[in-house]
Every structure is written in C-alpha cells, then in structure tokens.
Design an enzyme around this catalytic site. Sequence first.
Site, PDB file in Angstrom:
ATOM      1  N   GLY A 100       0.384  29.330  -3.111  1.00 35.41           N
ATOM      2  CA  GLY A 100       0.988  30.143  -2.059  1.00 35.41           C
ATOM      3  C   GLY A 100       1.932  29.447  -1.123  1.00 35.41           C
TER       4      GLY A 100
ATOM      5  N   CYS B 129      24.430  47.707 -15.100  1.00 31.90           N
ATOM      6  CA  CYS B 129      24.815  49.009 -14.566  1.00 31.90           C
ATOM      7  C   CYS B 129      23.781  49.554 -13.595  1.00 31.90           C
ATOM      8  CB  CYS B 129      25.051  49.972 -15.718  1.00 31.90           C
ATOM      9  SG  CYS B 129      26.354  49.347 -16.769  1.00 31.90           S
ATOM     10  N   GLU B 130      23.555  48.816 -12.520  1.00 30.65           N
ATOM     11  CA  GLU B 130      22.680  49.263 -11.435  1.00 30.65           C
ATOM     12  C   GLU B 130      23.202  48.633 -10.164  1.00 30.65           C
ATOM     13  OE1 GLU B 130      18.562  49.425 -11.439  1.00 30.65           O
ATOM     14  OE2 GLU B 130      18.334  49.389 -13.613  1.00 30.65           O
TER      15      GLU B 130
HETATM   16  N1  LLP Z   1      -2.839  31.556  -7.971  1.00 27.18           N
HETATM   17  C1  LLP Z   1      -2.849  32.891  -8.142  1.00 27.18           C
HETATM   18  C2  LLP Z   1      -4.126  33.557  -8.416  1.00 27.18           C
HETATM   19  C3  LLP Z   1      -1.656  33.621  -8.043  1.00 27.18           C
HETATM   20  O1  LLP Z   1      -1.681  34.935  -8.192  1.00 27.18           O
HETATM   21  C4  LLP Z   1      -0.429  32.940  -7.784  1.00 27.18           C
HETATM   22  C5  LLP Z   1       0.827  33.681  -7.691  1.00 27.18           C
HETATM   23  C6  LLP Z   1      -0.477  31.548  -7.646  1.00 27.18           C
HETATM   24  C7  LLP Z   1      -1.688  30.885  -7.731  1.00 27.18           C
HETATM   25  C8  LLP Z   1       0.752  30.726  -7.388  1.00 27.18           C
HETATM   26  O2  LLP Z   1       1.335  31.033  -6.181  1.00 27.18           O
HETATM   27  P1  LLP Z   1       2.543  30.158  -5.623  1.00 27.18           P
HETATM   28  O3  LLP Z   1       2.017  28.756  -5.301  1.00 27.18           O
HETATM   29  O4  LLP Z   1       3.598  30.098  -6.647  1.00 27.18           O
HETATM   30  O5  LLP Z   1       2.972  30.882  -4.409  1.00 27.18           O
HETATM   31  N2  LLP Z   1       7.169  36.710  -8.461  1.00 27.18           N
HETATM   32  C9  LLP Z   1       6.946  36.438  -7.071  1.00 27.18           C
HETATM   33  C10 LLP Z   1       5.716  35.585  -6.819  1.00 27.18           C
HETATM   34  C11 LLP Z   1       4.444  36.155  -7.423  1.00 27.18           C
HETATM   35  C12 LLP Z   1       3.251  35.275  -7.186  1.00 27.18           C
HETATM   36  C13 LLP Z   1       2.089  35.750  -7.969  1.00 27.18           C
HETATM   37  N3  LLP Z   1       0.930  34.933  -7.864  1.00 27.18           N
HETATM   38  C14 LLP Z   1       8.199  35.812  -6.494  1.00 27.18           C
HETATM   39  O6  LLP Z   1       9.165  35.627  -7.207  1.00 27.18           O
HETATM   40  O7  LLP Z   1       8.248  35.536  -5.304  1.00 27.18           O
END
Ligand code: LLP
Length: 429
Positions: free
Chosen positions: A244, A348-349
């Site tokens: 996160g 096309c959006e």
């Molecule tokens: N652990 C779990 C259970 C998760 O669901 C996620 C991310 C992570 C770890 C890793 O999180 P990070 O360290 O990368 O913040 N597509 C979105 C982000 C979706 C994140 C989903 N889960 C974007 O492009 O911002």
Amino acid sequence: MDHFELRDGSLHAEHVPLAAIADVAGTPTYVYSTATIERHARVFRDALDGVESGPEGPLIAFAVKANPNKAVLATLARAGLGADVVSGGELARARAAGVPANKIVFSGVGKTAEEMAQALHEGIFQFNLESEPEAEMLSQVAVALGRVAPVAFRVNPDVNAGTHAKISTGGSEDKFGVPISRVMAAYARAATLPGLKVQGVAVHIGSQLTDLAPSRAAFTRIGALIGELRAAGHDITTADLGGGLGVPYDSAKPLPPSPAVYGAMVREVTAGWNVRLLFEPGRVIVGNAGVLLTRVVRVKQGETQPFVIVDAAMNDLLRPSLYDAWHEIRAVTPSGERFTATIVGPICESGDTFAKRREMDEVKAGDLVVFLTAGAYGATMASTYNSRGLTPEVMVSGHDWAIVRARQTIESLISADSLPEWLEKETVA
Ligand code: LLP
C-alpha cells in the site's frame, strides 16, 4: 529515486538511450530499469531493519499483480523477495520466475478449489483467507489431498485508507477481509477444521497510501487482535501487514512517506508482537522502475488547445482513465520549449486521455515521449481493446537491454478466435 535520466540531452534508462530502444522494439513499449527495481527492494528491506520479526526476519512478498513480468519477478527473486499472489496464474508465474514456494502468500477473495489445490501442491507459506466459507473449502481441499494448509485470516479493520475509492480495501463496505466483528468466531471455527493450521493474521487497507495514520490505526487493531487470539488459545506466529505504500507521481505534490518512515512506524507499532512479519509491497518496489515509451503520431489543433496524439492508448496504460491518475510526461529529447496540451491515445473513447491541459515539453509528430512511474499497474492491466496487441516490455541493466515480452501480433490475436461450425460452412454473399 529512479534511473531514467537525461544524458547528452536525451533520456536514458540507466546507460541505454530510450531512442535506441524505440528503434528496435518499436512504440509503444514499456521499459524497466533493473537498478531501480533492485534499489527499491533494498531500500524497503533496509527500512525494516530492526523490526522484531523472529529468527527468519521479515518476509517481503512482492505483490505480483503490480508487475508480473517474468524478468521483473526473477530480478526480485534474486534480491531475496517472495511473492504475494492472487490467482493460480500469478502463482505459476512466481514459481516460473524462481520464487521459492515457501516465500509465497496467496491473497484474494475468490480463490477456487483448483487454485487452492495448486497452492497446496506447491507448498506455499500461507493462505490469507478472506471469509469463513473460504476456510471451509480450503480445509476440504486440503483434507482430500492429505495436506494441512497454513492460514491467516485477512481482517477488515474498518478504517478509511484515505486513497482513491477504487483502490481502498479496508472499509466495512469493501469486499475484502473478514469484518472485525466476526473475526473471533471465524478463528474459533477454523481451529476446528482438520485441513487448516491457523498461524497468523493479515491486513491490507488500500494502495497508493500517502498518509501513514490509517495504516498505523489498522496495525494497532491487529496488535490488539493478536493478544485476543492468543488469549483464546490460537498460536499466532505471523502477521502480514500488506502493501500500500504510495509513490510520487506528481512532482508538485508532497512526497508520500518514505519506506524509512513507514519502517519506523512499523517498528514502533509491532514491538512485542512476537511474530514473523510479512509485507506485500507492489507499487513502491516497481512503480518508478518503469516508463511507457510512446511516439507522437501527430499534433492536432482543437478549438481551444492542441491535442498530442500518441501511439500508446488507454489499453496500454489504464490508470489515467480509470483513476484519473497523474503520470508525469516528458519528451525523450526535450527542445527546452514548453506548451500546454491535452495528451490522448488513438482509441475511440474520450476517456482515452492521459492528461488534460498539461504544461509539458513541446513535442511534434515523430517525437518520443515517456509516461513516468508506469512500472506498477501498467502493462499488467493492459488489454487488447480496439484490437491493439499487448505492448512489449523491455528490461535494461546497465548498458544491456532485452525485450522481455514481445509485442503481441495481430495474427496471434486473430488466431485465438475461432469460427463456430455454422459460420465455417457459410459463404458470405
Ligand atoms: N496486498 C494486497 C492484498 C493487495 O490487494 C495489493 C494491491 C497489494 C498487496 C499491493 O499494494 P501496493 O503495495 O502495490 O499498493 N490498479 C491500482 C492498484 C490496485 C491495488 C490492488 N491491490 C492502481 O493502478 O493504482
């Protein structure tokens, strides 16, 4: 910090000119820097120096969803990281890239019996369960295979992560984790299931977190819960604090907390927990380690502003259209002139817009441009919308570089489809 820098007036990835990559790989293409990936893995590990985490130290399980390219995973595996996976596909990729099974954690609300069996065969470190029915199913699958599944429950602590709603996961209205009010009952039931060995707790409240207060609140709840679980007779030996941590996208915004500041908070909150700590960072490891390299197709004058039309599109980098995300945009060989333009792709959006009225390097048809901080949730979220083949990926290491995923050809896209018998026979009038 990253390794995409201007040298002799032209942007390089480490020692390799991006223009040289474009000449061979074509555009659009993702480009990753090994040095940046390795640096971020090291910085994250160093930030956890001194956390209490038992004899084995913390397990840093890279969130594969952020960037599942095999070369990226292999780089991280060599740096000693494990993997956080959310599907059988990600599990297979992590294993194929050399991540040892005993460094793999399986998260996700919808694990199927087949995926559970696959992970049990591999012998992964931990399943993070997200519901009571999932615990029942995993126990049945494990018993049928003659195995015992090591498990934690992912707890939904009901905190507001303060990030974009689409990437917040720790509120009571979100689908993730077991609601904190049901947690004690879920553990009590799991302890009676023959296929499970209850070993930990897990939490993950969201992504691109730029304030540590919600994480601190969530971890504090987890600390209290560990005490309650032990008092109820559960042998809790692991605590998974999820991922996160945010990364800087927009240089005009305050910097998100550094890994060191995050690590200090973790050290303080988890003191005395007497567990092995697990982490699931994704973006903070690979975000700044990748760019999307694209070429300007043409510049079109609109009623009120110029539109820069590039050959990358929302199918290649979805984040701006999905989350209104900001990605810094730079000319690969900046002239020094600046202008304000809206940068769009060919799809096309109207949503196929990377940035609206952005003050940026002035560019013209044929110039190369990069979107920065595209190493996380970039290529992995791509689609073939508008029948555009998936973008290639390039890995750079010092003076070396290699195409680590080839551009998907239109032939391979078409040949994946097949006609039903009745259309095979019919001829078009
Ligand atoms: N652990 C779990 C259970 C998760 O669901 C996620 C991310 C992570 C770890 C890793 O999180 P990070 O360290 O990368 O913040 N597509 C979105 C982000 C979706 C994140 C989903 N889960 C974007 O492009 O911002």
